[in-house]
Design a protein around this motif. Structure first.
Motif, PDB file in Angstrom:
ATOM      1  N   ALA A  95       0.833  -1.204   0.000  1.00  0.00           N
ATOM      2  CA  ALA A  95       0.000   0.000   0.000  1.00  0.00           C
ATOM      3  C   ALA A  95       0.868   1.255   0.000  1.00  0.00           C
ATOM      4  O   ALA A  95       0.589   2.219  -0.731  1.00  0.00           O
ATOM      5  N   LEU A  96       1.924   1.251   0.804  1.00  0.00           N
ATOM      6  CA  LEU A  96       2.793   2.422   0.853  1.00  0.00           C
ATOM      7  C   LEU A  96       3.481   2.658  -0.491  1.00  0.00           C
ATOM      8  O   LEU A  96       3.671   3.804  -0.910  1.00  0.00           O
ATOM      9  N   LYS A  97       3.833   1.579  -1.181  1.00  0.00           N
ATOM     10  CA  LYS A  97       4.448   1.735  -2.506  1.00  0.00           C
ATOM     11  C   LYS A  97       3.453   2.325  -3.497  1.00  0.00           C
ATOM     12  O   LYS A  97       3.785   3.223  -4.281  1.00  0.00           O
ATOM     13  N   LEU A  98       2.212   1.828  -3.450  1.00  0.00           N
ATOM     14  CA  LEU A  98       1.189   2.347  -4.355  1.00  0.00           C
ATOM     15  C   LEU A  98       0.926   3.828  -4.089  1.00  0.00           C
ATOM     16  O   LEU A  98       0.806   4.624  -5.030  1.00  0.00           O
ATOM     17  N   LEU A  99       0.849   4.202  -2.824  1.00  0.00           N
ATOM     18  CA  LEU A  99       0.639   5.608  -2.482  1.00  0.00           C
ATOM     19  C   LEU A  99       1.830   6.445  -2.931  1.00  0.00           C
ATOM     20  O   LEU A  99       1.668   7.550  -3.456  1.00  0.00           O
ATOM     21  N   GLY A 100       3.029   5.912  -2.733  1.00  0.00           N
ATOM     22  CA  GLY A 100       4.234   6.622  -3.155  1.00  0.00           C
ATOM     23  C   GLY A 100       4.313   6.792  -4.659  1.00  0.00           C
ATOM     24  O   GLY A 100       4.918   7.748  -5.158  1.00  0.00           O
ATOM     25  N   ASP A 101       3.695   5.870  -5.386  1.00  0.00           N
ATOM     26  CA  ASP A 101       3.675   5.937  -6.851  1.00  0.00           C
ATOM     27  C   ASP A 101       2.564   6.832  -7.377  1.00  0.00           C
ATOM     28  O   ASP A 101       2.396   6.962  -8.598  1.00  0.00           O
ATOM     29  N   GLY A 102       1.787   7.420  -6.468  1.00  0.00           N
ATOM     30  CA  GLY A 102       0.767   8.374  -6.885  1.00  0.00           C
ATOM     31  C   GLY A 102      -0.659   7.868  -6.859  1.00  0.00           C
ATOM     32  O   GLY A 102      -1.587   8.621  -7.185  1.00  0.00           O
ATOM     33  N   LYS A 103      -0.874   6.610  -6.470  1.00  0.00           N
ATOM     34  CA  LYS A 103      -2.236   6.093  -6.376  1.00  0.00           C
ATOM     35  C   LYS A 103      -2.952   6.754  -5.195  1.00  0.00           C
ATOM     36  O   LYS A 103      -2.337   7.055  -4.165  1.00  0.00           O
ATOM     37  N   SER A 104      -4.244   6.949  -5.329  1.00  0.00           N
ATOM     38  CA  SER A 104      -5.032   7.450  -4.211  1.00  0.00           C
ATOM     39  C   SER A 104      -5.297   6.292  -3.249  1.00  0.00           C
ATOM     40  O   SER A 104      -5.212   5.118  -3.641  1.00  0.00           O
ATOM     41  N   PRO A 105      -5.618   6.572  -1.981  1.00  0.00           N
ATOM     42  CA  PRO A 105      -5.965   5.487  -1.061  1.00  0.00           C
ATOM     43  C   PRO A 105      -7.104   4.607  -1.589  1.00  0.00           C
ATOM     44  O   PRO A 105      -7.052   3.381  -1.454  1.00  0.00           O
ATOM     45  N   GLU A 106      -8.099   5.216  -2.194  1.00  0.00           N
ATOM     46  CA  GLU A 106      -9.210   4.436  -2.730  1.00  0.00           C
ATOM     47  C   GLU A 106      -8.731   3.484  -3.819  1.00  0.00           C
ATOM     48  O   GLU A 106      -9.126   2.309  -3.868  1.00  0.00           O
ATOM     49  N   GLU A 107      -7.867   3.979  -4.706  1.00  0.00           N
ATOM     50  CA  GLU A 107      -7.333   3.126  -5.768  1.00  0.00           C
ATOM     51  C   GLU A 107      -6.457   2.014  -5.189  1.00  0.00           C
ATOM     52  O   GLU A 107      -6.521   0.863  -5.639  1.00  0.00           O
ATOM     53  N   ALA A 108      -5.642   2.349  -4.194  1.00  0.00           N
ATOM     54  CA  ALA A 108      -4.758   1.358  -3.593  1.00  0.00           C
ATOM     55  C   ALA A 108      -5.542   0.268  -2.873  1.00  0.00           C
ATOM     56  O   ALA A 108      -5.232  -0.925  -2.998  1.00  0.00           O
ATOM     57  N   VAL A 109      -6.560   0.652  -2.125  1.00  0.00           N
ATOM     58  CA  VAL A 109      -7.405  -0.326  -1.429  1.00  0.00           C
ATOM     59  C   VAL A 109      -8.061  -1.266  -2.424  1.00  0.00           C
ATOM     60  O   VAL A 109      -8.060  -2.489  -2.246  1.00  0.00           O
ATOM     61  N   LYS A 110      -8.611  -0.712  -3.482  1.00  0.00           N
ATOM     62  CA  LYS A 110      -9.295  -1.510  -4.495  1.00  0.00           C
ATOM     63  C   LYS A 110      -8.327  -2.482  -5.163  1.00  0.00           C
ATOM     64  O   LYS A 110      -8.633  -3.676  -5.330  1.00  0.00           O
ATOM     65  N   GLN A 111      -7.157  -2.004  -5.537  1.00  0.00           N
ATOM     66  CA  GLN A 111      -6.188  -2.852  -6.231  1.00  0.00           C
ATOM     67  C   GLN A 111      -5.730  -4.008  -5.345  1.00  0.00           C
ATOM     68  O   GLN A 111      -5.647  -5.163  -5.791  1.00  0.00           O
ATOM     69  N   LEU A 112      -5.436  -3.725  -4.085  1.00  0.00           N
ATOM     70  CA  LEU A 112      -4.923  -4.756  -3.188  1.00  0.00           C
ATOM     71  C   LEU A 112      -5.968  -5.805  -2.845  1.00  0.00           C
ATOM     72  O   LEU A 112      -5.704  -7.012  -2.891  1.00  0.00           O
ATOM     73  N   THR A 113      -7.153  -5.371  -2.506  1.00  0.00           N
ATOM     74  CA  THR A 113      -8.179  -6.324  -2.062  1.00  0.00           C
ATOM     75  C   THR A 113      -8.742  -7.160  -3.217  1.00  0.00           C
ATOM     76  O   THR A 113      -9.030  -8.341  -3.036  1.00  0.00           O
ATOM     77  N   GLU A 114      -8.847  -6.562  -4.398  1.00  0.00           N
ATOM     78  CA  GLU A 114      -9.381  -7.312  -5.538  1.00  0.00           C
ATOM     79  C   GLU A 114      -8.382  -8.343  -6.050  1.00  0.00           C
ATOM     80  O   GLU A 114      -8.780  -9.366  -6.617  1.00  0.00           O
ATOM     81  N   ALA A 115      -7.097  -8.117  -5.836  1.00  0.00           N
ATOM     82  CA  ALA A 115      -6.072  -9.056  -6.300  1.00  0.00           C
ATOM     83  C   ALA A 115      -5.830 -10.189  -5.298  1.00  0.00           C
ATOM     84  O   ALA A 115      -5.129 -11.151  -5.625  1.00  0.00           O
TER      85      ALA A 115
END
Length: 262
Positions: A95-115
């Protein structure tokens, strides 16, 4: 016969009554596990961002030994994450990497949980360095489970006494933020105590953790770990956390006085 009763009955009661009236020590609770065998971290937590200083933090309490080694993750100028329930620890750094790469928290949550094939057993909360927050509570998390997301913070929990635990945590955090002289850590601990006062974890209490990150806020300014407190096994971890935070403020008085301005 009367002498026998006078000797035996008190002895029997002395053995039985403490067992019935005294709560078992924190470490005696049986470990709950998910269908996949992972320990379930029955937890309530808060992730938050302080727009005044840029600090990011996580606070958590659980009926689980050493919850601070599992749930809280944070990186200065990036975000803060709490991963719990049937914990996927990889959610923290991912999650921290996704946020650091510019993803929003909503996008990061969705990507992690759906995968995640076990996504429905997970619970996740995060906030970024812009104050955007998001959370996820899987449909298979044990009741009561839920989350409340607001600007600059999110509260989440599972196996709780009820939704009031989360509502009181959110109200306590917001109230503390309005008080003169409070830091993010004060508000995080206030939220934890409010959750406990509302019933907290249905199974009881055992451990807690508080993590606050700040750019160059660590020891000798060599890291971002401004506050990193853990209580592994204690009969009242939220009260103990407040005590340790007070000691931290005294021990690192200069660092607490040197508040950055965002």
């Amino acid at each position: 016969m009367r002498i026998w009763f006078r000797l035996i009955i008190p002895a029997v009661l002395a053995v039985l009554l403490p067992a019935c009236s005294t709560p078992a020590p924190p470490h005696k609770a049986a470990m709950m596990r998910s269908k996949g065998g992972e320990p379930i971290v029955a937890t309530y937590s808060i992730v938050a961002y302080d727009p005044k200083t840029g600090d990011l933090g996580v606070a958590v309490q659980s009926k689980f030994f050493g919850v601070g080694t599992v749930v809280p993750w944070a990186k200065a100028d990036v975000g803060a994450v709490a991963t719990q329930a049937a914990v996927n620890v990889r959610f923290g750094p991912s999650a921290l990497k996704l946020l650091g790469d510019g993803k929003s928290p909503e996008e990061a949550v969705k990507q992690l949980t759906e995968a995640d094939p076990e996504g429905n057993t997970r619970q996740l909360g995060m906030v970024d360095a812009q104050g955007r927050a998001a959370a996820f509570t899987g449909s298979e998390c044990l009741d009561f489970a839920g989350n409340i997301v607001r600007k600059n913070f999110s509260v989440q929990g599972n196996i709780l006494a009820g939704r009031k635990v989360l509502e009181d945590m959110a109200a306590a955090f917001e109230r503390s933020q309005q008080e003169e002289g409070t830091e993010l850590a004060d508000s995080l601990v206030a939220a934890l105590q409010a959750g406990e006062d509302a019933g907290g974890d249905r199974r009881g209490r055992q451990s807690a953790a508080l993590l606050v990150v700040r750019n160059k806020g660590g020891y000798d300014r060599s890291s971002d770990r401004f506050i990193d407190l853990r209580i592994e096994d204690h009969p009242n971890p939220t009260r103990e956390m407040a005590r340790l935070l007070a000691i931290h403020k005294e021990f690192y008085a200069e660092e607490h006085a040197r508040k950055p301005v965002k």
